[in-house]
Design an enzyme around this catalytic site. Structure first.
Site, PDB file in Angstrom:
ATOM      1  N   SER A 199       9.731   5.844  -5.525  1.00 32.44           N
ATOM      2  CA  SER A 199       9.582   5.962  -4.073  1.00 32.44           C
ATOM      3  C   SER A 199      10.950   5.790  -3.421  1.00 32.44           C
ATOM      4  O   SER A 199      11.687   4.856  -3.759  1.00 32.44           O
ATOM      5  CB  SER A 199       8.634   4.869  -3.584  1.00 32.44           C
ATOM      6  OG  SER A 199       8.573   4.876  -2.180  1.00 32.44           O
ATOM      7  N   HIS A 201      11.822   4.940  -0.294  1.00 31.59           N
ATOM      8  CA  HIS A 201      12.100   3.915   0.725  1.00 31.59           C
ATOM      9  C   HIS A 201      12.324   2.522   0.157  1.00 31.59           C
ATOM     10  O   HIS A 201      12.700   1.608   0.873  1.00 31.59           O
ATOM     11  CB  HIS A 201      11.013   3.912   1.816  1.00 31.59           C
ATOM     12  CG  HIS A 201       9.695   3.311   1.425  1.00 31.59           C
ATOM     13  ND1 HIS A 201       9.326   2.044   1.788  1.00 31.59           N
ATOM     14  CD2 HIS A 201       8.656   3.816   0.730  1.00 31.59           C
ATOM     15  CE1 HIS A 201       8.104   1.803   1.338  1.00 31.59           C
ATOM     16  NE2 HIS A 201       7.678   2.863   0.684  1.00 31.59           N
ATOM     17  N   CYS A 322       1.601  -3.895   1.085  1.00 32.67           N
ATOM     18  CA  CYS A 322       0.393  -3.069   1.015  1.00 32.67           C
ATOM     19  C   CYS A 322      -0.869  -3.907   1.069  1.00 32.67           C
ATOM     20  O   CYS A 322      -1.942  -3.412   1.372  1.00 32.67           O
ATOM     21  CB  CYS A 322       0.368  -2.267  -0.282  1.00 32.67           C
ATOM     22  SG  CYS A 322       1.831  -1.295  -0.472  1.00 32.67           S
TER      23      CYS A 322
HETATM   24  N1  PMP Z   1       4.121   1.066  -6.625  1.00 32.81           N
HETATM   25  C1  PMP Z   1       4.760  -0.078  -6.358  1.00 32.81           C
HETATM   26  C2  PMP Z   1       5.074  -1.026  -7.473  1.00 32.81           C
HETATM   27  C3  PMP Z   1       5.144  -0.381  -5.046  1.00 32.81           C
HETATM   28  O1  PMP Z   1       5.789  -1.524  -4.781  1.00 32.81           O
HETATM   29  C4  PMP Z   1       4.834   0.555  -4.010  1.00 32.81           C
HETATM   30  C5  PMP Z   1       5.203   0.260  -2.567  1.00 32.81           C
HETATM   31  N2  PMP Z   1       4.616  -0.923  -2.078  1.00 32.81           N
HETATM   32  C6  PMP Z   1       4.160   1.737  -4.341  1.00 32.81           C
HETATM   33  C7  PMP Z   1       3.819   1.959  -5.666  1.00 32.81           C
HETATM   34  C8  PMP Z   1       3.781   2.747  -3.294  1.00 32.81           C
HETATM   35  O2  PMP Z   1       4.911   3.423  -2.822  1.00 32.81           O
HETATM   36  P1  PMP Z   1       4.898   4.223  -1.442  1.00 32.81           P
HETATM   37  O3  PMP Z   1       5.083   3.201  -0.363  1.00 32.81           O
HETATM   38  O4  PMP Z   1       6.045   5.176  -1.554  1.00 32.81           O
HETATM   39  O5  PMP Z   1       3.605   4.938  -1.353  1.00 32.81           O
END
Ligand code: PMP
Length: 382
Positions: A199, A201, A322
């Site tokens: 990812s 960001h 998240c």
């Molecule tokens: N996998 C992990 C280990 C993450 O830390 C994150 C972001 N919180 C993601 C997947 C999801 O990435 P994105 O925000 O680009 O959808």
């Protein structure tokens, strides 16, 4: 206010911002168009793919651009499951995976797939034996993250990949690499990974851009139908500005990884040493990922500590962004055998390459002051 939540997201590199603006302004063609504007955008996209592939040590044709790692993980897991279901309908993953892996796997159980969610030990690790023992005749995919987004625990991917591929060469191996890239060495070929998600960001690129490495020869069922972009695996006009920006960030973060890790490790060790001197706190992270320190304050509501720290000028996180708005205790900490109280009182501090020694001094001071303040306010306890 000092920002210590780089595992949630990062401020983009200044040159990434400039590049994105420049591409939006001057290179707005659709890469699929046949005229000069389209060719211009297509060239940029091609170059971005080459840059990302070179940084990951893979071939450009093995890179599929996506909208972020949630999409990459969903494409890897659901795309592989649907594509290879004639071989079997069993998937192996770990109980501490990011929701974009965990929930994608859970959703597949509604479609008749079976998923083994492997338990972890008190440190959050899964063993190679556990993985191999869980694989069955009908297993098609194993999905294991590199670095845990809450605790910074690192899984033994070299060992797992080697054993898995030796015993079960047809089982696909997916790695969610989001939290590892730019902080730890990445070795997609050495891990023998077939699929690897990233990812932008989290590594000082833009939000809404990501990629999925798909090893040559591996087929996925596309989740989006439409045009033939991304070799037919991901229909939709490519977000050229963000993808060019991402490629810049991937290159910069990759080039700086060793130096970033060296500096962050020093900060992490200082903060860990401090946490160890505060008897109310219990460490959940180890000396693994350089950018994450995670601890519990059993009996204290995590958001109270978070807001107290905020008043003292530092922004941290209760577990991962998240899940931070969920009321329940952390699934990751519960899987590590922590009590409900410990799993509800988790705080994650995560560093970025821009931090200075002075930022760390301020953080440590704020931590001491916050705990001292809260200890005198019994009413905030659970
Ligand atoms: N996998 C992990 C280990 C993450 O830390 C994150 C972001 N919180 C993601 C997947 C999801 O990435 P994105 O925000 O680009 O959808």
């Amino acid at each position: 206010m000092r920002y210590f939540d780089y595992a949630a997201t990062t401020p983009p590199f200044e040159e990434v911002i400039t590049t994105i603006a420049e591409v939006m302004r001057r290179h707005y063609g659709n890469p699929s168009s046949m005229h000069r504007f389209g060719e211009d955008a297509d060239k940029l996209l091609k170059r971005s793919r080459e840059v990302c592939a070179a940084a990951l040590g893979v071939h450009p044709a093995e890179i599929v651009f996506t909208s972020g790692a949630t999409e990459s993980n969903n494409l890897a897991i659901k795309g592989a499951a649907i594509q290879y279901q004639a071989r079997g309908k069993h998937i192996v993953t770990v109980s501490t995976e990011h929701p974009s892996v965990y929930e994608a796997c859970k959703q597949l159980t509604d479609l008749g797939f079976e998923v083994t969610f492997l338990p972890v030990d008190a440190q959050g690790h899964v063993s190679t034996e556990q993985v191999c023992d869980a694989v069955r005749q009908d297993t098609i995919l194993v999905s294991i993250m590199h670095v845990n987004n809450e605790t910074g625990r690192v899984q033994p991917l070299h060992d797992i990949g080697a054993a898995l591929k030796k015993q079960f060469p047809r089982v696909l191996f997916h790695v969610d690499g989001v939290q590892g890239y730019g902080k730890l060495p990445v070795d997609i070929r050495g891990w023998q990974a077939d699929l690897y998600s990233l990812s932008a960001h989290k590594l000082r690129g833009p939000k809404g851009a990501g990629l999925l490495f798909v090893r040559e020869g591996v087929k996925l069922f596309p989740l989006l139908s439409g045009g033939s972009q991304e070799q037919g695996l991901r229909a939709g006009t490519e977000n050229v500005p963000l993808l060019v920006g991402m490629s810049k960030a991937v290159r910069l973060a990759g080039e700086r990884q060793a130096e970033t890790a060296r500096r962050m490790t020093e900060w992490r060790d200082r903060v860990v040493a401090e946490v160890k001197t505060i008897p109310q706190l219990r460490l959940n992270s180890g000396e693994e990922a350089p950018h994450i320190v995670h601890f519990s304050y059993p009996g204290m509501k995590a958001e109270v500590l978070l807001h107290t720290l905020e008043q003292l000028g530092v922004a941290v996180s209760t577990r991962s962004a998240c899940s931070s708005k969920l009321a329940e205790p952390s699934r990751v900490l519960l899987a590590m055998g922590r009590s409900e109280l410990e799993a509800s009182g988790g705080i994650r501090i995560s560093f970025g390459d821009e931090h200075t020694e002075q930022d760390i001094d301020e953080l440590i001071l704020a931590l001491r002051q916050a705990v001292a303040k809260l200890e005198s306010l019994e009413r905030w306890k659970h």
